[in-house]
Design a protein around this motif. Structure first.
Motif, PDB file in Angstrom:
ATOM      1  N   LEU A  73     -33.709  92.266  41.659  1.00 25.06           N
ATOM      2  CA  LEU A  73     -33.343  91.635  40.446  1.00 25.06           C
ATOM      3  C   LEU A  73     -34.290  90.520  40.233  1.00 25.06           C
ATOM      4  O   LEU A  73     -34.888  89.606  41.131  1.00 25.06           O
ATOM      5  N   VAL A  74     -35.037  90.521  39.258  1.00 26.22           N
ATOM      6  CA  VAL A  74     -36.160  89.786  38.828  1.00 26.22           C
ATOM      7  C   VAL A  74     -36.073  89.092  37.188  1.00 26.22           C
ATOM      8  O   VAL A  74     -35.792  89.721  36.274  1.00 26.22           O
ATOM      9  N   ASP A  75     -36.206  87.789  37.327  1.00 28.54           N
ATOM     10  CA  ASP A  75     -36.332  87.006  36.121  1.00 28.54           C
ATOM     11  C   ASP A  75     -37.632  87.153  35.472  1.00 28.54           C
ATOM     12  O   ASP A  75     -38.587  87.540  36.283  1.00 28.54           O
ATOM     13  N   PHE A  76     -37.870  86.773  34.183  1.00 30.22           N
ATOM     14  CA  PHE A  76     -39.237  87.018  33.851  1.00 30.22           C
ATOM     15  C   PHE A  76     -39.780  85.619  33.625  1.00 30.22           C
ATOM     16  O   PHE A  76     -41.079  85.427  34.106  1.00 30.22           O
ATOM     17  N   ALA A  77     -39.471  84.840  33.179  1.00 31.54           N
ATOM     18  CA  ALA A  77     -39.700  83.126  33.133  1.00 31.54           C
ATOM     19  C   ALA A  77     -39.668  82.696  34.417  1.00 31.54           C
ATOM     20  O   ALA A  77     -38.668  82.241  34.907  1.00 31.54           O
TER      21      ALA A  77
END
Length: 125
Positions: free
Chosen positions: A54-58
């Motif tokens: 799971l990865v956030d963008f900012a």
């Protein structure tokens, strides 16, 4: 019968969201490692061998698209990469897709929606 281990790496800079995802997935039976910055997550990813990320963008420093591209170079295409982000600009989504994400889910994210995109536990669909 031994319980199947399904590892999920979480990359989220907001500590409250990171903890909420971690607690949710651990309660479901996933093995979780969570990080607040891309550099730390990349340093540990190969040893952890996640089935999903799971990865956030900012993010501070390297953003989620650059992280995903590097992760794909290092670990290949077998793992599921899910971008969970509040980023709404089309160019951000295009960068994430070009980097190799499998799914893009907007924040806020309901737990049931997230569960649909994760690898199943113990062969459950």
């Amino acid at each position: 019968m031994d319980k199947e281990v399904v590892r999920v790496l979480i990359l989220e800079d907001d500590p409250d969201i990171r903890e909420a995802f971690s607690l949710l997935l651990e309660a479901d039976g996933y093995t979780v490692q969570a990080y607040g910055d891309a550099e730390s997550a990349l340093a540990e990813a190969a040893g952890f061998q996640p089935a999903a990320v799971l990865v956030d963008f900012a993010l501070p420093g390297m953003d989620g698209a650059d992280f995903t591209a590097q992760l794909r170079r290092e670990l290949g295409t077998e793992l599921v990469v899910i971008a969970v982000t509040a980023a709404s600009r089309p160019e951000d989504h295009e960068r994430l897709e070009a980097a190799g994400i499998d799914f893009l889910l907007p924040k806020p994210l309901a737990a049931e929606r997230l569960r649909r995109f994760l690898p199943p536990l113990n062969g459950r669909a």
